[in-house]
Scaffold this motif. Structure first.
Motif, mmCIF file in Angstrom:
data_model
loop_
_atom_site.group_PDB
_atom_site.id
_atom_site.type_symbol
_atom_site.label_atom_id
_atom_site.label_comp_id
_atom_site.label_asym_id
_atom_site.label_seq_id
_atom_site.Cartn_x
_atom_site.Cartn_y
_atom_site.Cartn_z
ATOM 1 N N GLU A 2 26.707 -19.316 29.295
ATOM 2 C CA GLU A 2 25.731 -18.961 28.282
ATOM 3 C C GLU A 2 25.641 -17.455 28.062
ATOM 4 O O GLU A 2 25.237 -17.010 27.002
ATOM 5 C CB GLU A 2 24.366 -19.536 28.640
ATOM 6 N N GLU A 3 25.979 -16.653 29.086
ATOM 7 C CA GLU A 3 26.047 -15.205 28.950
ATOM 8 C C GLU A 3 27.069 -14.675 29.951
ATOM 9 O O GLU A 3 27.311 -15.287 30.979
ATOM 10 C CB GLU A 3 24.685 -14.545 29.150
ATOM 11 N N VAL A 4 27.659 -13.523 29.619
ATOM 12 C CA VAL A 4 28.698 -12.962 30.477
ATOM 13 C C VAL A 4 28.082 -12.063 31.546
ATOM 14 O O VAL A 4 28.428 -12.147 32.711
ATOM 15 C CB VAL A 4 29.741 -12.189 29.638
ATOM 16 N N ILE A 5 27.143 -11.206 31.162
ATOM 17 C CA ILE A 5 26.496 -10.283 32.090
ATOM 18 C C ILE A 5 24.994 -10.507 31.998
ATOM 19 O O ILE A 5 24.438 -10.583 30.905
ATOM 20 C CB ILE A 5 26.854 -8.819 31.760
ATOM 21 N N THR A 6 24.322 -10.573 33.146
ATOM 22 C CA THR A 6 22.922 -10.972 33.152
ATOM 23 C C THR A 6 21.926 -9.826 32.998
ATOM 24 O O THR A 6 20.987 -9.942 32.253
ATOM 25 C CB THR A 6 22.599 -11.745 34.449
ATOM 26 N N PHE A 32 26.479 -12.046 24.823
ATOM 27 C CA PHE A 32 27.354 -11.457 25.832
ATOM 28 C C PHE A 32 26.552 -10.876 26.988
ATOM 29 O O PHE A 32 26.942 -10.975 28.137
ATOM 30 C CB PHE A 32 28.210 -10.367 25.184
ATOM 31 N N PHE A 33 25.407 -10.282 26.689
ATOM 32 C CA PHE A 33 24.704 -9.471 27.676
ATOM 33 C C PHE A 33 23.205 -9.633 27.521
ATOM 34 O O PHE A 33 22.689 -9.702 26.416
ATOM 35 C CB PHE A 33 25.107 -8.012 27.451
ATOM 36 N N LEU A 34 22.477 -9.675 28.641
ATOM 37 C CA LEU A 34 21.026 -9.709 28.657
ATOM 38 C C LEU A 34 20.533 -8.362 29.159
ATOM 39 O O LEU A 34 20.742 -8.005 30.321
ATOM 40 C CB LEU A 34 20.525 -10.825 29.575
ATOM 41 N N GLN A 60 21.084 -10.303 23.897
ATOM 42 C CA GLN A 60 20.000 -11.236 23.628
ATOM 43 C C GLN A 60 18.764 -10.567 23.034
ATOM 44 O O GLN A 60 18.127 -11.116 22.150
ATOM 45 C CB GLN A 60 19.617 -11.989 24.896
ATOM 46 N N GLN A 61 18.417 -9.400 23.496
ATOM 47 C CA GLN A 61 17.185 -8.744 23.055
ATOM 48 C C GLN A 61 17.316 -8.037 21.704
ATOM 49 O O GLN A 61 16.413 -7.336 21.292
ATOM 50 C CB GLN A 61 16.730 -7.737 24.123
#
Length: 109
Positions: A2-6, A32-34, A60-61
């Protein structure tokens, strides 16, 4: 996936020498990134995102993702990768509502 980097903190330059990024056939990838902070990819000049129907933003943001040398297919400069992906996603949704097949998302130098 669901995402590559948390997570990430501060203005970040991930992969500072990254030139090409391909995300292909990841049906559950939403972003990709959160992070809550701006990102920079100073050398990124090619992006290919294909087969990622859930991806609506790169981060995401909806934070700025600086890509100073990236250009899309028609040679238009892409200063913010996150904003560009949002626009492409909205265009695909509009075409789907209009009954047209959506194009894959990708940018080139």
């Amino acid at each position: 996936m669901e995402e590559v980097i948390t997570k990430g903190e501060g203005i970040m330059t991930l992969f500072p020498r990254l030139k090409c990024l391909g995300l292909n056939y990841l049906p559950k990838l939403g972003h990709f990134f959160l992070t809550e902070h701006a990102l920079e990819f100073p050398f990124l000049n090619y992006v290919n995102i294909r087969g990622c129907p859930e991806m609506k933003t790169f981060v995401q943001q909806r934070i700025s993702v600086s890509t100073p040398i990236l250009k899309c297919d028609d040679e238009v400069k892409v200063d913010d990768l996150n904003k560009w992906i949002q626009q492409r996603f909205n265009n695909k949704e509009q075409k789907a509502r209009d009954g047209n097949e959506a194009e894959p998302s990708h940018a080139r130098s």
